[in-house]
Design a protein around this motif. Structure first.
Motif, mmCIF file in Angstrom:
data_model
loop_
_atom_site.group_PDB
_atom_site.id
_atom_site.type_symbol
_atom_site.label_atom_id
_atom_site.label_comp_id
_atom_site.label_asym_id
_atom_site.label_seq_id
_atom_site.Cartn_x
_atom_site.Cartn_y
_atom_site.Cartn_z
ATOM 1 N N ALA A 17 32.088 21.073 -23.437
ATOM 2 C CA ALA A 17 30.966 20.358 -24.051
ATOM 3 C C ALA A 17 30.048 19.744 -22.998
ATOM 4 C CB ALA A 17 31.497 19.264 -24.977
ATOM 5 N N ILE A 18 30.634 19.183 -21.948
ATOM 6 C CA ILE A 18 29.827 18.565 -20.892
ATOM 7 C C ILE A 18 28.980 19.610 -20.190
ATOM 8 C CG2 ILE A 18 29.989 17.469 -18.618
ATOM 9 C CD1 ILE A 18 32.459 15.954 -19.721
ATOM 10 N N TYR A 19 29.594 20.719 -19.839
ATOM 11 C CA TYR A 19 28.849 21.760 -19.128
ATOM 12 C C TYR A 19 27.737 22.331 -20.003
ATOM 13 C CZ TYR A 19 28.098 25.862 -16.180
ATOM 14 O OH TYR A 19 27.540 26.821 -15.376
ATOM 15 N N MET A 20 28.073 22.665 -21.233
ATOM 16 C CA MET A 20 27.103 23.291 -22.124
ATOM 17 C C MET A 20 25.967 22.346 -22.471
ATOM 18 S SD MET A 20 26.386 26.094 -23.679
ATOM 19 C CE MET A 20 24.639 26.016 -24.072
ATOM 20 N N ALA A 21 26.278 21.123 -22.869
ATOM 21 C CA ALA A 21 25.246 20.186 -23.319
ATOM 22 C C ALA A 21 24.346 19.731 -22.176
ATOM 23 C CB ALA A 21 25.896 18.975 -23.993
ATOM 24 N N THR A 22 24.908 19.526 -20.989
ATOM 25 C CA THR A 22 24.059 19.083 -19.886
ATOM 26 C C THR A 22 23.091 20.180 -19.456
ATOM 27 O OG1 THR A 22 25.842 19.676 -18.323
ATOM 28 C CG2 THR A 22 25.701 17.380 -19.009
ATOM 29 N N ILE A 23 23.553 21.435 -19.450
ATOM 30 C CA ILE A 23 22.649 22.544 -19.139
ATOM 31 C C ILE A 23 21.556 22.642 -20.199
ATOM 32 C CG2 ILE A 23 22.504 25.067 -19.204
ATOM 33 C CD1 ILE A 23 24.867 25.267 -17.512
ATOM 34 N N ASP A 24 21.953 22.570 -21.473
ATOM 35 C CA ASP A 24 21.004 22.678 -22.580
ATOM 36 C C ASP A 24 19.947 21.576 -22.496
ATOM 37 O OD1 ASP A 24 20.059 23.977 -24.796
ATOM 38 O OD2 ASP A 24 21.369 22.949 -26.209
ATOM 39 N N TYR A 25 20.371 20.375 -22.199
ATOM 40 C CA TYR A 25 19.447 19.239 -22.112
ATOM 41 C C TYR A 25 18.495 19.395 -20.922
ATOM 42 C CZ TYR A 25 17.845 14.411 -21.434
ATOM 43 O OH TYR A 25 17.081 13.284 -21.262
ATOM 44 N N MET A 26 19.010 19.828 -19.784
ATOM 45 C CA MET A 26 18.148 19.974 -18.613
ATOM 46 C C MET A 26 17.109 21.065 -18.812
ATOM 47 S SD MET A 26 20.869 19.528 -15.490
ATOM 48 C CE MET A 26 21.837 18.029 -15.318
ATOM 49 N N ILE A 27 17.485 22.156 -19.483
ATOM 50 C CA ILE A 27 16.520 23.210 -19.779
ATOM 51 C C ILE A 27 15.401 22.667 -20.657
ATOM 52 C CG2 ILE A 27 16.200 25.368 -21.051
ATOM 53 C CD1 ILE A 27 18.940 26.246 -20.089
ATOM 54 N N ALA A 28 15.773 21.898 -21.683
ATOM 55 C CA ALA A 28 14.775 21.348 -22.599
ATOM 56 C C ALA A 28 13.918 20.285 -21.928
ATOM 57 C CB ALA A 28 15.475 20.760 -23.829
ATOM 58 N N ALA A 29 14.495 19.506 -21.027
ATOM 59 C CA ALA A 29 13.777 18.393 -20.418
ATOM 60 C C ALA A 29 12.872 18.818 -19.273
ATOM 61 C CB ALA A 29 14.772 17.342 -19.918
ATOM 62 N N TYR A 30 13.256 19.869 -18.524
ATOM 63 C CA TYR A 30 12.515 20.224 -17.315
ATOM 64 C C TYR A 30 11.760 21.535 -17.400
ATOM 65 C CZ TYR A 30 14.801 16.314 -15.028
ATOM 66 O OH TYR A 30 15.224 15.055 -14.691
ATOM 67 N N GLY A 31 11.973 22.322 -18.457
ATOM 68 C CA GLY A 31 11.171 23.523 -18.662
ATOM 69 C C GLY A 31 11.100 24.422 -17.456
ATOM 70 N N PRO A 32 9.895 24.620 -16.876
ATOM 71 C CA PRO A 32 9.741 25.534 -15.746
ATOM 72 C C PRO A 32 10.618 25.187 -14.544
ATOM 73 C CG PRO A 32 7.609 24.945 -16.631
ATOM 74 C CD PRO A 32 8.612 24.058 -17.313
ATOM 75 N N PHE A 33 11.050 23.929 -14.459
ATOM 76 C CA PHE A 33 11.881 23.499 -13.338
ATOM 77 C C PHE A 33 13.345 23.385 -13.733
ATOM 78 C CE2 PHE A 33 7.622 21.713 -12.910
ATOM 79 C CZ PHE A 33 7.242 22.221 -11.676
ATOM 80 N N ALA A 34 13.695 23.934 -14.907
ATOM 81 C CA ALA A 34 15.067 23.830 -15.390
ATOM 82 C C ALA A 34 16.051 24.506 -14.445
ATOM 83 C CB ALA A 34 15.178 24.443 -16.784
ATOM 84 N N ALA A 35 15.617 25.553 -13.771
ATOM 85 C CA ALA A 35 16.522 26.260 -12.877
ATOM 86 C C ALA A 35 16.989 25.360 -11.736
ATOM 87 C CB ALA A 35 15.846 27.503 -12.314
ATOM 88 N N SER A 36 16.089 24.538 -11.204
ATOM 89 C CA SER A 36 16.485 23.610 -10.144
ATOM 90 C C SER A 36 17.446 22.562 -10.680
ATOM 91 C CB SER A 36 15.254 22.929 -9.550
ATOM 92 O OG SER A 36 14.497 23.839 -8.801
ATOM 93 N N ALA A 37 17.169 22.084 -11.897
ATOM 94 C CA ALA A 37 18.025 21.062 -12.496
ATOM 95 C C ALA A 37 19.427 21.606 -12.738
ATOM 96 C CB ALA A 37 17.409 20.559 -13.801
ATOM 97 N N THR A 38 19.517 22.781 -13.371
ATOM 98 C CA THR A 38 20.827 23.362 -13.655
ATOM 99 C C THR A 38 21.496 23.869 -12.384
ATOM 100 O OG1 THR A 38 19.780 25.482 -14.187
ATOM 101 C CG2 THR A 38 20.208 23.980 -16.014
ATOM 102 N N GLY A 39 20.687 24.217 -11.375
ATOM 103 C CA GLY A 39 21.254 24.608 -10.089
ATOM 104 C C GLY A 39 21.986 23.445 -9.437
#
Length: 572
Positions: A418-440
């Motif tokens: 749940a932690i891994y999935m939800a944090t990735i999902d949230y970062m994608i939604a919050a950072y959009g074009p920069f989501a890759a850096s956030a999830t990286g």
């Protein structure tokens, strides 16, 4: 292990500001071409949507994803099964437990950096052959490990194996190649399940190997599994959009359908001309910058990394705890099924939530804010400290039933997924074009902290009140206290995440651009889907003032590359 995303792992999207709207390029002197001079036109995603991964049939998409599932398990299997070679290697090489664990730490830390290093290559050369190269190198490095005459040989090639592992930088990129953002959660969850499951499958199998075979077979099994995974992946088609557009453009020129059409990479020249080493270095450094400057990324990544480290802590703590009930090596390995059960339960819990969110987003794309992605995690994240508490008190041993610590492990497994999935999902939604850096940054923390766990776990569980009943419970309860502290940011960001996003330059840029991008993308895709096989020639009309002569926005080269290769995120 944790897959991670990179900016260059994500598909290109349309933009109304002129970035992706360019469909042709002029002569170098920027003068208008003569009437009889052919204009080289660039094929965009929206012009040939039917040849891209987005248009693959559901059966084909999920067949590809199933292959990726096996590949991802193979990668994480390599990281975790190493521990089962411990007794044999320590006896043969005369090394200590701590020295042996350095081999595991080296692999995981190198894995953390390797994922970011492979990402730009998959963008330029395509997912398939980059991942094939990664798998081939990882398999190659198993040979010297299995035949090692000295322990330093094992450490050296374990490090190279970790550095050669592409991980989620490519596998999650393939998800982005085949699913539009608003419906990609199911596929992302499937890949996440393979990532967390691989680390658990290893000790289950490893107990049997350790009991009946020599330590060299730990590496031979990795090699056999890796070769099978690579052979299966060889059947997977290319999914990277730019590569598919290049192929389609070449086909159109070859058949004479359009001699002036070129793919997005073709017009830039060969691979060495396209690669911008300065820009690639900047992209690879951006995840670390996000970790240092973005509170959302930092604290959620620390939580995610701590959670993943617990799985590798279990590789050492499980044998110590379950020895109180006289578990054999094989039985200790089978005990890891409790973690696997937790992962599957969490995966199933997320599916109805995604179904509800996707329906709501299709009706109203602005229906909820990114923080909604953390709602289910508010409840599931608490299972981590609860599970640690159960595991800790269960490690007191008889008369406590042996099932108690294993139930605690299942709760930890639920929280880990749940932690891994939800944090990735949230970062994608919050950072959009920069989501890759956030999830990286998220993925880096998971791999790096898991590597560090290989060094501190054994001393932690053997140095506190040794010889007493509290020797094993106290270390787990310490981890429980740390887990409670790391859960707090989930609640902070759920209720006040918007406050943090308004103070982030990256999140604010997303807010300003997302509405424009969504409408253009939606309209272009809708038109592309109307194309039939009999009339499949892409829109290769000559340039028009409204489509080509629009002035280029004033952006740096870095911004152009990031936005041009970013994944459009539907507002939530």
């Amino acid at each position: 292990m944790a897959p991670s995303m990179s900016e260059k792992s994500l598909p290109r999207v349309a933009s109304t500001d002129g970035l992706a709207a360019l469909t042709s390029i002029n002569t170098p002197n920027s003068a208008a071409p003569a009437e009889n001079t052919p204009v080289r036109r660039i094929l965009k995603e929206e012009d040939a949507y039917h040849v891209l991964g987005f248009s693959f049939s559901p059966l084909k998409k999920w067949s590809i994803l199933t292959c990726i599932f096996i590949v991802q398990i193979s990668m994480n299997f390599n990281a975790a099964i190493y521990g089962n070679a411990g007794e044999g290697m320590m006896a043969e090489f005369g090394i200590s437990q701590f020295t042996f664990k350095i081999g595991q730490m080296i692999f995981l830390v190198a894995y953390a950096f390797g994922c970011e290093l492979w990402a730009p290559w998959s963008e330029e050369m395509g997912r398939k052959w980059v991942l094939q190269g990664s798998l081939g190198l990882v398999n190659l490095w198993q040979l010297p490990c299995a035949l090692a005459p000295k322990f330093w040989v094992v450490m050296l090639f374990r490090g190279l194996g970790g550095l050669s592992s592409a991980g989620g930088s490519v596998t999650l990129g393939m998800v982005a190649d085949m699913w539009e953002p608003e419906v990609q959660q199911y596929a992302v969850a499937f890949v996440v399940l393979s990532s967390v499951a691989g680390s658990v499958v290893a000790p289950i199998v490893g107990g049997v190997i350790q009991t009946y075979l020599s330590w060299q077979w730990v590496f031979w099994i990795q090699l056999i599994f890796g070769v099978v995974a690579q052979a299966i992946h060889l059947c997977v088609p290319e999914t990277r959009s730019d590569v598919l557009l290049d192929r389609h453009a070449k086909m159109l020129r070859k058949t004479g359908a359009d001699p002036n059409i070129y793919g997005p990479n073709e017009h830039k020249g060969n691979l060495w001309k396209r690669l911008d080493w300065k820009e690639s270095s900047k992209l690879m450094l951006r995840p670390y910058k996000f970790l240092a400057t973005e509170p959302i990324v930092l604290f959620l990544s620390l939580l995610s990394g701590f959670s993943d480290a617990l799985i590798f802590t279990g590789l050492d703590s499980f044998p110590l705890v379950l020895a109180k009930w006289d578990f054999t090596v094989i039985q200790v390995g089978l005990a890891f099924i409790s973690l696997l059960v937790g992962h599957v339960i969490a995966y199933l819990l997320f599916l109805p939530r995604y179904r509800c969110d996707i329906k709501l987003l299709r009706v109203n794309p602005s229906a909820f804010k990114p923080e909604r992605r953390l709602w289910l995690l508010l409840f599931l994240v608490l299972l981590e400290p609860v599970g640690l508490m159960m595991f800790g008190f269960g490690s007191l041993g008889p008369p406590v039933p042996w099932i108690v610590p294993l139930i605690g492990a299942s709760l930890i497994g639920i929280a880990n997924f749940a932690i891994y999935m939800a944090t990735i999902d949230y970062m994608i939604a919050a950072y959009g074009p920069f989501a890759a850096s956030a999830t990286g940054g998220n993925g880096f923390c998971r791999d790096f902290l898991a590597g560090i766990a290989a060094l501190y776990t054994r001393p932690l569980y053997t140095s506190i009140k040794p010889g007493t009943n509290w020797q094993l419970p106290i270390p787990t309860l310490i981890l429980c206290a740390i887990g409670v502290l790391l859960c707090i940011p989930v609640f902070v960001f759920y209720f006040w995440g918007e406050w943090f996003r308004k103070r982030s330059p990256y999140a604010q840029e997303l807010e300003h651009e997302r509405e424009e991008k969504r409408e253009v993308r939606k309209e272009a895709i809708s038109e592309s889907k109307k194309t039939t096989p009999a009339n499949s020639r892409p829109n290769t009309r000559p340039s028009s003032p409204t489509r080509v002569d629009e002035p280029m926005p004033d952006r740096s080269r870095s911004d152009l590359r990031v936005l041009g290769n970013s994944l459009e995120i539907t507002p939530v």
